[in-house]
Design a protein around this motif. Structure first.
Motif, PDB file in Angstrom:
ATOM      1  N   HIS A   1       0.960  -1.189  -0.032  1.00 19.62           N
ATOM      2  CA  HIS A   1       0.180   0.012   0.075  1.00 19.62           C
ATOM      3  C   HIS A   1       0.927   1.302  -0.201  1.00 19.62           C
ATOM      4  O   HIS A   1       2.287   1.115   0.352  1.00 19.62           O
ATOM      5  N   PRO A   2       0.361   2.330  -0.161  1.00 23.68           N
ATOM      6  CA  PRO A   2       1.135   3.428  -0.109  1.00 23.68           C
ATOM      7  C   PRO A   2       2.004   3.797   1.110  1.00 23.68           C
ATOM      8  O   PRO A   2       3.146   4.169   1.178  1.00 23.68           O
ATOM      9  N   GLU A   3       1.279   3.469   2.081  1.00 22.69           N
ATOM     10  CA  GLU A   3       1.702   3.783   3.481  1.00 22.69           C
ATOM     11  C   GLU A   3       2.577   2.702   4.198  1.00 22.69           C
ATOM     12  O   GLU A   3       3.064   2.788   5.161  1.00 22.69           O
ATOM     13  N   GLY A   4       2.908   1.553   3.297  1.00 23.72           N
ATOM     14  CA  GLY A   4       3.381   0.510   3.672  1.00 23.72           C
ATOM     15  C   GLY A   4       2.889  -1.082   3.231  1.00 23.72           C
ATOM     16  O   GLY A   4       2.024  -0.993   2.374  1.00 23.72           O
ATOM     17  N   TYR A   5       3.191  -2.056   4.226  1.00 21.79           N
ATOM     18  CA  TYR A   5       2.803  -3.419   3.680  1.00 21.79           C
ATOM     19  C   TYR A   5       1.789  -4.159   4.705  1.00 21.79           C
ATOM     20  O   TYR A   5       2.298  -3.615   5.994  1.00 21.79           O
ATOM     21  N   VAL A   6       1.006  -4.622   4.279  1.00 21.36           N
ATOM     22  CA  VAL A   6      -0.042  -5.391   5.132  1.00 21.36           C
ATOM     23  C   VAL A   6       0.156  -6.948   4.666  1.00 21.36           C
ATOM     24  O   VAL A   6       0.092  -7.305   3.474  1.00 21.36           O
ATOM     25  N   ALA A   7       0.215  -7.849   5.850  1.00 20.07           N
ATOM     26  CA  ALA A   7       0.288  -9.342   5.452  1.00 20.07           C
ATOM     27  C   ALA A   7      -0.752 -10.067   6.340  1.00 20.07           C
ATOM     28  O   ALA A   7      -0.858  -9.573   7.610  1.00 20.07           O
ATOM     29  N   TYR A   8      -1.113 -11.206   5.561  1.00 18.78           N
ATOM     30  CA  TYR A   8      -2.376 -12.030   6.539  1.00 18.78           C
ATOM     31  C   TYR A   8      -2.193 -13.415   6.252  1.00 18.78           C
ATOM     32  O   TYR A   8      -2.170 -13.518   4.759  1.00 18.78           O
ATOM     33  N   PRO A   9      -2.570 -14.316   6.802  1.00 17.26           N
ATOM     34  CA  PRO A   9      -2.523 -15.473   6.345  1.00 17.26           C
ATOM     35  C   PRO A   9      -3.902 -16.377   5.821  1.00 17.26           C
ATOM     36  O   PRO A   9      -4.883 -15.835   6.190  1.00 17.26           O
ATOM     37  N   LEU A  10      -3.863 -17.194   5.247  1.00 20.19           N
ATOM     38  CA  LEU A  10      -4.784 -17.863   4.388  1.00 20.19           C
ATOM     39  C   LEU A  10      -4.845 -19.269   5.179  1.00 20.19           C
ATOM     40  O   LEU A  10      -4.012 -19.870   5.718  1.00 20.19           O
ATOM     41  N   GLY A  11      -6.024 -19.794   5.644  1.00 16.94           N
ATOM     42  CA  GLY A  11      -6.151 -21.098   6.268  1.00 16.94           C
ATOM     43  C   GLY A  11      -6.066 -21.157   7.738  1.00 16.94           C
ATOM     44  O   GLY A  11      -5.503 -21.974   8.473  1.00 16.94           O
ATOM     45  N   LEU A  12      -6.615 -19.864   8.343  1.00 13.82           N
ATOM     46  CA  LEU A  12      -6.282 -19.717   9.571  1.00 13.82           C
ATOM     47  C   LEU A  12      -7.801 -19.262  10.239  1.00 13.82           C
ATOM     48  O   LEU A  12      -8.222 -18.439   9.759  1.00 13.82           O
ATOM     49  N   LYS A  13      -8.252 -19.891  11.121  1.00 12.73           N
ATOM     50  CA  LYS A  13      -9.345 -19.414  11.843  1.00 12.73           C
ATOM     51  C   LYS A  13      -9.218 -18.015  12.464  1.00 12.73           C
ATOM     52  O   LYS A  13      -8.362 -17.717  13.412  1.00 12.73           O
TER      53      LYS A  13
ATOM     54  N   GLU B   1      -6.190 -25.350  17.797  1.00 12.63           N
ATOM     55  CA  GLU B   1      -7.400 -25.689  16.894  1.00 12.63           C
ATOM     56  C   GLU B   1      -7.676 -24.621  16.018  1.00 12.63           C
ATOM     57  O   GLU B   1      -8.335 -24.821  15.081  1.00 12.63           O
ATOM     58  N   VAL B   2      -7.071 -23.486  16.254  1.00 13.72           N
ATOM     59  CA  VAL B   2      -7.134 -22.464  15.019  1.00 13.72           C
ATOM     60  C   VAL B   2      -6.474 -22.930  13.652  1.00 13.72           C
ATOM     61  O   VAL B   2      -6.893 -22.291  12.643  1.00 13.72           O
ATOM     62  N   LEU B   3      -5.817 -24.105  13.881  1.00 17.81           N
ATOM     63  CA  LEU B   3      -5.223 -24.613  12.537  1.00 17.81           C
ATOM     64  C   LEU B   3      -5.972 -25.661  12.043  1.00 17.81           C
ATOM     65  O   LEU B   3      -5.623 -26.164  10.989  1.00 17.81           O
ATOM     66  N   ASP B   4      -7.027 -25.860  12.495  1.00 17.20           N
ATOM     67  CA  ASP B   4      -7.662 -27.193  12.285  1.00 17.20           C
ATOM     68  C   ASP B   4      -8.732 -26.769  11.211  1.00 17.20           C
ATOM     69  O   ASP B   4     -10.118 -26.717  11.543  1.00 17.20           O
ATOM     70  N   ILE B   5      -8.292 -26.412  10.103  1.00 20.31           N
ATOM     71  CA  ILE B   5      -9.079 -26.417   9.186  1.00 20.31           C
ATOM     72  C   ILE B   5      -8.460 -26.803   7.515  1.00 20.31           C
ATOM     73  O   ILE B   5      -7.447 -27.368   7.545  1.00 20.31           O
ATOM     74  N   GLU B   6      -9.199 -27.101   6.722  1.00 20.88           N
ATOM     75  CA  GLU B   6      -8.840 -27.642   5.314  1.00 20.88           C
ATOM     76  C   GLU B   6      -7.520 -26.623   4.809  1.00 20.88           C
ATOM     77  O   GLU B   6      -7.651 -25.684   4.910  1.00 20.88           O
ATOM     78  N   GLU B   7      -6.798 -27.514   4.126  1.00 24.43           N
ATOM     79  CA  GLU B   7      -5.492 -26.838   3.586  1.00 24.43           C
ATOM     80  C   GLU B   7      -5.921 -25.973   2.432  1.00 24.43           C
ATOM     81  O   GLU B   7      -6.981 -26.298   1.664  1.00 24.43           O
ATOM     82  N   VAL B   8      -5.477 -24.872   2.345  1.00 29.53           N
ATOM     83  CA  VAL B   8      -5.565 -23.821   1.055  1.00 29.53           C
ATOM     84  C   VAL B   8      -4.760 -24.437  -0.081  1.00 29.53           C
ATOM     85  O   VAL B   8      -3.290 -24.227   0.067  1.00 29.53           O
ATOM     86  N   VAL B   9      -5.035 -25.199  -1.121  1.00 30.79           N
ATOM     87  CA  VAL B   9      -4.586 -25.635  -2.053  1.00 30.79           C
ATOM     88  C   VAL B   9      -3.822 -24.615  -3.309  1.00 30.79           C
ATOM     89  O   VAL B   9      -2.755 -24.509  -3.592  1.00 30.79           O
ATOM     90  N   GLU B  10      -4.708 -23.716  -3.522  1.00 28.96           N
ATOM     91  CA  GLU B  10      -4.445 -22.516  -4.582  1.00 28.96           C
ATOM     92  C   GLU B  10      -4.983 -21.128  -3.884  1.00 28.96           C
ATOM     93  O   GLU B  10      -6.064 -21.242  -3.205  1.00 28.96           O
ATOM     94  N   THR B  11      -4.428 -20.105  -4.409  1.00 33.28           N
ATOM     95  CA  THR B  11      -4.999 -19.086  -3.999  1.00 33.28           C
ATOM     96  C   THR B  11      -5.107 -18.154  -5.372  1.00 33.28           C
ATOM     97  O   THR B  11      -4.241 -18.192  -6.392  1.00 33.28           O
TER      98      THR B  11
END
Length: 71
Positions: A11-23, A54-64
């Protein structure tokens, strides 16, 4: 250990990061790509310590995919 896919946005003011596949939502930010990535890794570890594995107990993200729509 579990591998997570991380989205990093510039973004113009910096970077933002977030995971997929996490409750729940976990976000890291920083002035650089590397800083945002380190911040989100730290936030993920804290999230797991706080709420348990248990926040990791979800289906794997295969593709994005990134799609654009006009509204």
């Amino acid at each position: 250990m579990k591998a997570l896919k991380i989205i990093v946005e510039k973004h113009p003011e910096g970077y933002v990061a977030y995971p997929l596949g996490l409750k729940s939502i976990v976000v890291g930010e920083g002035d650089t790509y590397e800083e945002a990535l380190e911040n989100v890794k730290s936030a993920i570890k804290f999230h797991i310590e706080t709420f348990g594995n248990e926040v990791l107990d979800i289906e794997e993200v295969v593709e994005t995919f990134i799609a654009e729509v006009v509204i």
